[in-house]
Write an enzyme that holds these catalytic residues in place. Structure first.
Site, mmCIF file in Angstrom:
data_model
loop_
_atom_site.group_PDB
_atom_site.id
_atom_site.type_symbol
_atom_site.label_atom_id
_atom_site.label_comp_id
_atom_site.label_asym_id
_atom_site.label_seq_id
_atom_site.Cartn_x
_atom_site.Cartn_y
_atom_site.Cartn_z
ATOM 1 N N GLN A 96 -57.412 53.461 29.899
ATOM 2 C CA GLN A 96 -58.037 54.641 29.305
ATOM 3 C C GLN A 96 -59.499 54.323 28.994
ATOM 4 O O GLN A 96 -59.802 53.399 28.228
ATOM 5 C CB GLN A 96 -57.322 55.081 28.033
ATOM 6 C CG GLN A 96 -57.825 56.445 27.545
ATOM 7 C CD GLN A 96 -57.275 56.844 26.198
ATOM 8 O OE1 GLN A 96 -57.493 56.142 25.220
ATOM 9 N NE2 GLN A 96 -56.574 57.968 26.131
ATOM 10 N N TYR A 175 -63.702 62.359 20.233
ATOM 11 C CA TYR A 175 -64.643 61.367 20.750
ATOM 12 C C TYR A 175 -65.704 62.048 21.625
ATOM 13 O O TYR A 175 -65.784 63.271 21.678
ATOM 14 C CB TYR A 175 -63.876 60.249 21.440
ATOM 15 C CG TYR A 175 -62.964 59.525 20.481
ATOM 16 C CD1 TYR A 175 -63.487 58.912 19.340
ATOM 17 C CD2 TYR A 175 -61.582 59.497 20.654
ATOM 18 C CE1 TYR A 175 -62.659 58.278 18.413
ATOM 19 C CE2 TYR A 175 -60.745 58.863 19.733
ATOM 20 C CZ TYR A 175 -61.291 58.257 18.615
ATOM 21 O OH TYR A 175 -60.478 57.642 17.694
ATOM 22 N N ARG A 222 -57.478 63.092 29.631
ATOM 23 C CA ARG A 222 -56.779 63.470 28.399
ATOM 24 C C ARG A 222 -57.636 64.444 27.591
ATOM 25 O O ARG A 222 -58.819 64.180 27.351
ATOM 26 C CB ARG A 222 -56.473 62.241 27.550
ATOM 27 C CG ARG A 222 -55.491 62.536 26.401
ATOM 28 C CD ARG A 222 -55.228 61.298 25.571
ATOM 29 N NE ARG A 222 -53.901 61.331 24.987
ATOM 30 C CZ ARG A 222 -53.611 60.939 23.742
ATOM 31 N NH1 ARG A 222 -54.562 60.514 22.941
ATOM 32 N NH2 ARG A 222 -52.373 60.971 23.290
ATOM 33 N N GLY A 314 -45.857 57.638 21.612
ATOM 34 C CA GLY A 314 -46.735 56.657 21.015
ATOM 35 C C GLY A 314 -46.006 55.726 20.079
ATOM 36 O O GLY A 314 -45.461 54.701 20.488
ATOM 37 N N ARG A 315 -45.962 56.067 18.792
ATOM 38 C CA ARG A 315 -45.396 55.172 17.779
ATOM 39 C C ARG A 315 -44.006 54.649 18.110
ATOM 40 O O ARG A 315 -43.716 53.477 17.816
ATOM 41 C CB ARG A 315 -45.390 55.868 16.411
ATOM 42 C CG ARG A 315 -46.786 56.052 15.825
ATOM 43 C CD ARG A 315 -46.743 56.659 14.434
ATOM 44 N NE ARG A 315 -46.120 57.976 14.414
ATOM 45 C CZ ARG A 315 -46.764 59.114 14.644
ATOM 46 N NH1 ARG A 315 -48.044 59.098 14.924
ATOM 47 N NH2 ARG A 315 -46.123 60.274 14.593
#
Length: 359
Positions: A96, A175, A222, A314-315
């Site tokens: 990424q 971002y 993304r 994810g987690r």
């Protein structure tokens, strides 16, 4: 179950549709991936695809301490340790590519963060000296923007040389690319600001550069439509992101990766269109990955709906390195230790056992 079906992602065959989402873990202490990182990712190689943690494309692109880069040869060689380990374990992994823009701090790189406009987020950021307010960024000059595009092109070439199976452009979560997309952070009056066509321009230029460095079938993007993470907002997120997604649909990318609910519940300004993933499907004809607080059953539901083709977790992958097998067998999921999510060493990183190790 659809989760355990193979999927053809361009030239890459995925063993299942349970993907590992990108997650910052802050364990690359000199901005270079190491054997520790290689072991972490190899443990999770049963994912249909691993999307590696956000990896800065330049020194100024870094936002937090201990995150990896991919712009130097040393960083490229460090990532080769990771890709070799994942491939030896039978997995597939994308890099990424990341520039944090205003979501950074001078303590990390000694420079003033940059952004489309000189607007500071109302946020504190983790630094080597603890949480500190994010300073007001410097607005990029128009003639600086081609240099940012070139950094992404170079990073894609480095990722290819490092043995990754492809790259994902990080255009989400507040971002730099997201800052150009959204009206709350982009007040420019040049070719990169104002109209939605102008605000999408940087995303398109970076996408085209990365495709040129590799090819479209090895490139994903993304986005986080309606996301507020990073103190983000937009006057009309449905219009902004529909336009951005339609533009991306022209490139024949490997996939579009959509953040559904993990950063915003409910998503800002998208209830009337069914949420981020539904918006994406209305504008995008290719492969869609969705990510955000899914469990096995809700992942099956969204795959059955046709709004997404793949689901990233994810987690759950932090504390369940063999997550696809746990989903397949219905095994109980282990809980992760939040205190060790960011920074540190082996504890909370490579010491979560797989089911086979506990037998």
């Amino acid at each position: 179950m659809r989760l355990f079906e193979q999927y053809q992602l361009g030239p890459t065959t995925l063993a299942n549709r349970v993907l590992m989402a990108p997650m910052t873990r802050a364990r690359s202490f000199e901005t270079v991936a190491t054997e520790l990182n290689a072991r972490y990712y190899a443990q999770r190689a049963s994912a249909g695809l691993i999307i590696g943690e956000a990896t800065q494309v330049s020194e100024l692109g870094a936002g937090y301490p201990y995150t990896p880069g991919i712009y130097t040869d040393e960083q490229r060689d460090g990532w080769r340790l990771v890709t070799d380990a994942v491939h030896e374990a039978g997995g597939r992994i994308f890099a990424q590519l990341w520039h944090v823009g205003r979501s950074g701090h001078p303590s990390v790189h000694g420079q003033t963060p940059v952004a489309p406009s000189a607007i500071a987020p109302d946020l504190d950021i983790f630094t080597p000296d603890g949480p500190q307010p994010i300073p007001t960024p410097r607005a990029l000059e128009t003639d600086e923007i081609p240099g940012i595009v070139e950094e992404f092109r170079h990073a894609a070439r480095q990722a290819r040389a490092a043995g990754f199976d492809g790259v994902e452009i990080h255009g989400a979560n507040g971002y730099l690319i997201d800052q150009f997309l959204q009206t709350g952070t982009n007040k420019r009056t040049d070719a990169y600001g104002g109209s939605v066509t102008n605000r999408v321009r940087l995303l398109q230029e970076i996408t085209e550069a990365v495709i040129e460095a590799w090819d479209a079938e090895h490139v994903g993007v993304r986005l986080s439509p309606g996301g507020t993470f990073g103190d983000m907002h937009d006057d009309d997120p449905a219009e902004t992101f529909h336009h951005a997604i339609k533009a991306l649909d022209e490139y024949g990318l490997a996939y579009l990766h959509v953040v559904e609910t993990s950063q915003t519940t409910p998503p800002q300004g998208l209830i009337h269109v069914g949420g981020p993933t539904a918006l994406a499907r209305s504008a995008y004809s290719g492969t869609i990955i969705t990510n955000g607080d899914f469990d096995r059953d809700s992942a099956e539901e969204i795959l059955a709906s046709g709004n997404a083709d793949l689901v990233a977790f994810g987690r759950p992958f932090i504390s369940n390195p063999d997550l696809p097998e746990r989903f397949r067998t219905g095994a109980e999921l282990a809980e992760g230790d939040h205190a060790t999510f960011y920074g540190g060493g082996e504890a909370g990183y490579i010491d979560y056992p797989a089911l086979a190790d506990r037998a």
